[in-house]
Design a protein around this motif. Sequence first.
Motif, PDB file in Angstrom:
ATOM      1  N   VAL A  69       0.844  -1.183   0.000  1.00 22.10           N
ATOM      2  CA  VAL A  69       0.000   0.000   0.000  1.00 22.10           C
ATOM      3  C   VAL A  69       0.884   1.239   0.000  1.00 22.10           C
ATOM      4  O   VAL A  69       2.009   1.218   0.516  1.00 22.10           O
ATOM      5  CB  VAL A  69      -0.952  -0.002   1.216  1.00 22.10           C
ATOM      6  N   GLN A  70       0.386   2.315  -0.586  1.00 24.58           N
ATOM      7  CA  GLN A  70       1.131   3.564  -0.610  1.00 24.58           C
ATOM      8  C   GLN A  70       1.008   4.299   0.715  1.00 24.58           C
ATOM      9  O   GLN A  70       0.044   4.105   1.458  1.00 24.58           O
ATOM     10  CB  GLN A  70       0.633   4.455  -1.742  1.00 24.58           C
ATOM     11  N   PRO A  71       1.988   5.136   1.041  1.00 21.37           N
ATOM     12  CA  PRO A  71       1.872   5.944   2.256  1.00 21.37           C
ATOM     13  C   PRO A  71       0.560   6.717   2.289  1.00 21.37           C
ATOM     14  O   PRO A  71       0.132   7.278   1.280  1.00 21.37           O
ATOM     15  CB  PRO A  71       3.070   6.885   2.171  1.00 21.37           C
ATOM     16  N   GLY A  72      -0.068   6.728   3.458  1.00 27.59           N
ATOM     17  CA  GLY A  72      -1.363   7.355   3.607  1.00 27.59           C
ATOM     18  C   GLY A  72      -2.532   6.436   3.354  1.00 27.59           C
ATOM     19  O   GLY A  72      -3.677   6.803   3.653  1.00 27.59           O
ATOM     20  N   GLY A  73      -2.263   5.262   2.833  1.00 25.79           N
ATOM     21  CA  GLY A  73      -3.313   4.315   2.538  1.00 25.79           C
ATOM     22  C   GLY A  73      -3.736   3.508   3.740  1.00 25.79           C
ATOM     23  O   GLY A  73      -3.269   3.724   4.863  1.00 25.79           O
ATOM     24  N   SER A  74      -4.619   2.547   3.496  1.00 29.10           N
ATOM     25  CA  SER A  74      -5.194   1.744   4.563  1.00 29.10           C
ATOM     26  C   SER A  74      -5.176   0.270   4.211  1.00 29.10           C
ATOM     27  O   SER A  74      -5.228  -0.114   3.035  1.00 29.10           O
ATOM     28  CB  SER A  74      -6.645   2.160   4.838  1.00 29.10           C
ATOM     29  N   LEU A  75      -5.103  -0.547   5.232  1.00 29.81           N
ATOM     30  CA  LEU A  75      -5.249  -1.987   5.120  1.00 29.81           C
ATOM     31  C   LEU A  75      -6.007  -2.486   6.330  1.00 29.81           C
ATOM     32  O   LEU A  75      -5.949  -1.874   7.401  1.00 29.81           O
ATOM     33  CB  LEU A  75      -3.898  -2.701   5.059  1.00 29.81           C
ATOM     34  N   ARG A  76      -6.692  -3.599   6.153  1.00 32.48           N
ATOM     35  CA  ARG A  76      -7.368  -4.245   7.258  1.00 32.48           C
ATOM     36  C   ARG A  76      -6.903  -5.689   7.354  1.00 32.48           C
ATOM     37  O   ARG A  76      -7.121  -6.472   6.432  1.00 32.48           O
ATOM     38  CB  ARG A  76      -8.884  -4.214   7.083  1.00 32.48           C
ATOM     39  N   LEU A  77      -6.260  -6.010   8.455  1.00 31.95           N
ATOM     40  CA  LEU A  77      -5.806  -7.363   8.698  1.00 31.95           C
ATOM     41  C   LEU A  77      -6.861  -8.133   9.477  1.00 31.95           C
ATOM     42  O   LEU A  77      -7.541  -7.581  10.343  1.00 31.95           O
ATOM     43  CB  LEU A  77      -4.500  -7.366   9.491  1.00 31.95           C
ATOM     44  N   SER A  78      -6.971  -9.406   9.166  1.00 26.03           N
ATOM     45  CA  SER A  78      -7.877 -10.291   9.875  1.00 26.03           C
ATOM     46  C   SER A  78      -7.109 -11.500  10.375  1.00 26.03           C
ATOM     47  O   SER A  78      -6.145 -11.943   9.751  1.00 26.03           O
ATOM     48  CB  SER A  78      -9.020 -10.764   8.968  1.00 26.03           C
ATOM     49  N   CYS A  79      -7.550 -12.036  11.481  1.00 24.36           N
ATOM     50  CA  CYS A  79      -6.948 -13.239  12.042  1.00 24.36           C
ATOM     51  C   CYS A  79      -8.064 -14.076  12.639  1.00 24.36           C
ATOM     52  O   CYS A  79      -8.690 -13.671  13.625  1.00 24.36           O
ATOM     53  CB  CYS A  79      -5.910 -12.875  13.099  1.00 24.36           C
ATOM     54  N   ALA A  80      -8.297 -15.218  12.050  1.00 19.73           N
ATOM     55  CA  ALA A  80      -9.388 -16.087  12.469  1.00 19.73           C
ATOM     56  C   ALA A  80      -8.844 -17.334  13.153  1.00 19.73           C
ATOM     57  O   ALA A  80      -7.965 -18.014  12.616  1.00 19.73           O
ATOM     58  CB  ALA A  80     -10.240 -16.484  11.269  1.00 19.73           C
ATOM     59  N   ALA A  81      -9.379 -17.620  14.314  1.00 15.26           N
ATOM     60  CA  ALA A  81      -9.008 -18.819  15.046  1.00 15.26           C
ATOM     61  C   ALA A  81      -9.993 -19.940  14.739  1.00 15.26           C
ATOM     62  O   ALA A  81     -11.194 -19.715  14.618  1.00 15.26           O
ATOM     63  CB  ALA A  81      -8.993 -18.554  16.545  1.00 15.26           C
ATOM     64  N   SER A  82      -9.468 -21.134  14.612  1.00 14.70           N
ATOM     65  CA  SER A  82     -10.315 -22.290  14.353  1.00 14.70           C
ATOM     66  C   SER A  82      -9.790 -23.484  15.137  1.00 14.70           C
ATOM     67  O   SER A  82      -8.639 -23.501  15.568  1.00 14.70           O
ATOM     68  CB  SER A  82     -10.369 -22.617  12.859  1.00 14.70           C
ATOM     69  N   GLY A  83     -10.633 -24.469  15.291  1.00 16.64           N
ATOM     70  CA  GLY A  83     -10.256 -25.662  16.025  1.00 16.64           C
ATOM     71  C   GLY A  83     -11.161 -25.884  17.223  1.00 16.64           C
ATOM     72  O   GLY A  83     -12.230 -25.288  17.341  1.00 16.64           O
ATOM     73  N   ARG A  84     -10.716 -26.742  18.100  1.00 14.30           N
ATOM     74  CA  ARG A  84     -11.510 -27.090  19.276  1.00 14.30           C
ATOM     75  C   ARG A  84     -11.258 -26.067  20.377  1.00 14.30           C
ATOM     76  O   ARG A  84     -10.499 -26.310  21.319  1.00 14.30           O
ATOM     77  CB  ARG A  84     -11.176 -28.511  19.719  1.00 14.30           C
ATOM     78  N   ILE A  85     -11.924 -24.932  20.248  1.00 17.65           N
ATOM     79  CA  ILE A  85     -11.733 -23.782  21.120  1.00 17.65           C
ATOM     80  C   ILE A  85     -12.828 -23.719  22.166  1.00 17.65           C
ATOM     81  O   ILE A  85     -14.010 -23.843  21.843  1.00 17.65           O
ATOM     82  CB  ILE A  85     -11.719 -22.482  20.299  1.00 17.65           C
ATOM     83  N   ARG A  86     -12.419 -23.483  23.387  1.00 18.62           N
ATOM     84  CA  ARG A  86     -13.383 -23.250  24.458  1.00 18.62           C
ATOM     85  C   ARG A  86     -13.557 -21.752  24.707  1.00 18.62           C
ATOM     86  O   ARG A  86     -14.664 -21.229  24.655  1.00 18.62           O
ATOM     87  CB  ARG A  86     -12.952 -23.958  25.743  1.00 18.62           C
ATOM     88  N   ILE A  87     -12.440 -21.067  24.981  1.00 20.03           N
ATOM     89  CA  ILE A  87     -12.461 -19.639  25.255  1.00 20.03           C
ATOM     90  C   ILE A  87     -11.212 -18.995  24.660  1.00 20.03           C
ATOM     91  O   ILE A  87     -10.120 -19.543  24.769  1.00 20.03           O
ATOM     92  CB  ILE A  87     -12.509 -19.337  26.770  1.00 20.03           C
ATOM     93  N   ILE A  88     -11.387 -17.827  24.055  1.00 20.33           N
ATOM     94  CA  ILE A  88     -10.265 -17.021  23.617  1.00 20.33           C
ATOM     95  C   ILE A  88     -10.156 -15.814  24.537  1.00 20.33           C
ATOM     96  O   ILE A  88     -11.117 -15.069  24.692  1.00 20.33           O
ATOM     97  CB  ILE A  88     -10.416 -16.547  22.163  1.00 20.33           C
ATOM     98  N   GLY A  89      -8.993 -15.650  25.137  1.00 23.47           N
ATOM     99  CA  GLY A  89      -8.756 -14.515  26.011  1.00 23.47           C
ATOM    100  C   GLY A  89      -8.284 -13.307  25.230  1.00 23.47           C
ATOM    101  O   GLY A  89      -8.874 -12.928  24.222  1.00 23.47           O
ATOM    102  N   ASP A  90      -7.204 -12.695  25.701  1.00 19.54           N
ATOM    103  CA  ASP A  90      -6.663 -11.530  25.014  1.00 19.54           C
ATOM    104  C   ASP A  90      -6.200 -11.895  23.609  1.00 19.54           C
ATOM    105  O   ASP A  90      -5.684 -12.985  23.365  1.00 19.54           O
ATOM    106  CB  ASP A  90      -5.489 -10.942  25.785  1.00 19.54           C
ATOM    107  N   MET A  91      -6.357 -10.954  22.689  1.00 18.42           N
ATOM    108  CA  MET A  91      -5.864 -11.107  21.330  1.00 18.42           C
ATOM    109  C   MET A  91      -4.979  -9.912  21.016  1.00 18.42           C
ATOM    110  O   MET A  91      -5.251  -8.788  21.467  1.00 18.42           O
ATOM    111  CB  MET A  91      -7.019 -11.223  20.335  1.00 18.42           C
ATOM    112  N   ASN A  92      -3.940 -10.157  20.261  1.00 19.92           N
ATOM    113  CA  ASN A  92      -2.916  -9.148  20.040  1.00 19.92           C
ATOM    114  C   ASN A  92      -2.426  -9.161  18.599  1.00 19.92           C
ATOM    115  O   ASN A  92      -2.528 -10.168  17.895  1.00 19.92           O
ATOM    116  CB  ASN A  92      -1.697  -9.401  20.944  1.00 19.92           C
ATOM    117  N   TRP A  93      -1.880  -8.025  18.208  1.00 23.53           N
ATOM    118  CA  TRP A  93      -1.132  -7.915  16.965  1.00 23.53           C
ATOM    119  C   TRP A  93       0.292  -7.482  17.288  1.00 23.53           C
ATOM    120  O   TRP A  93       0.496  -6.486  17.986  1.00 23.53           O
ATOM    121  CB  TRP A  93      -1.761  -6.915  16.001  1.00 23.53           C
ATOM    122  N   TYR A  94       1.245  -8.238  16.781  1.00 18.47           N
ATOM    123  CA  TYR A  94       2.656  -7.909  16.873  1.00 18.47           C
ATOM    124  C   TYR A  94       3.183  -7.633  15.471  1.00 18.47           C
ATOM    125  O   TYR A  94       2.576  -8.028  14.472  1.00 18.47           O
ATOM    126  CB  TYR A  94       3.457  -9.064  17.472  1.00 18.47           C
TER     127      TYR A  94
END
Length: 120
Positions: A12-37
């Motif tokens: 993307v060019q400077p000044g532009g925008s992007l939207r990142l997504s992160c989807a969890a799948s599997g045998r999940i009971r609870i998702i606590g904190d979520m982060n982007w590094y």
Amino acid sequence: QVQLVESGGGLVQPGGSLRLSCAASGRIRIIGDMNWYRQAPGKQHELVASITRGGSTNYVDSVKGRFTISRDNAKNTVYLQMNTLKPEDTAVYYCNATILSQLGHMRPYWGQGTQVTVSS
């Protein structure tokens, strides 16, 4: 097994925008904190944004006012809306989540990383 799959990176060019997504799948009971590094070449791994299950957010100073982290607990997905992107935002972005599995194990999980390049 639990997996985190990222999408939305790109060039993307400077000044532009992007939207990142992160989807969890599997045998999940609870998702606590979520982060982007992110990790840029020659730099340390940096926590960019975090969000609790209840929706409380935190950001590194360099992205405040430009990035927004959000989550959809029904979809087990965390997002990072990145606006007014700068060349210094160029990095590989990784999502991370603390997840309690249906087997009773609580541990951090990491996405595969997605490249964000901000350049003209």
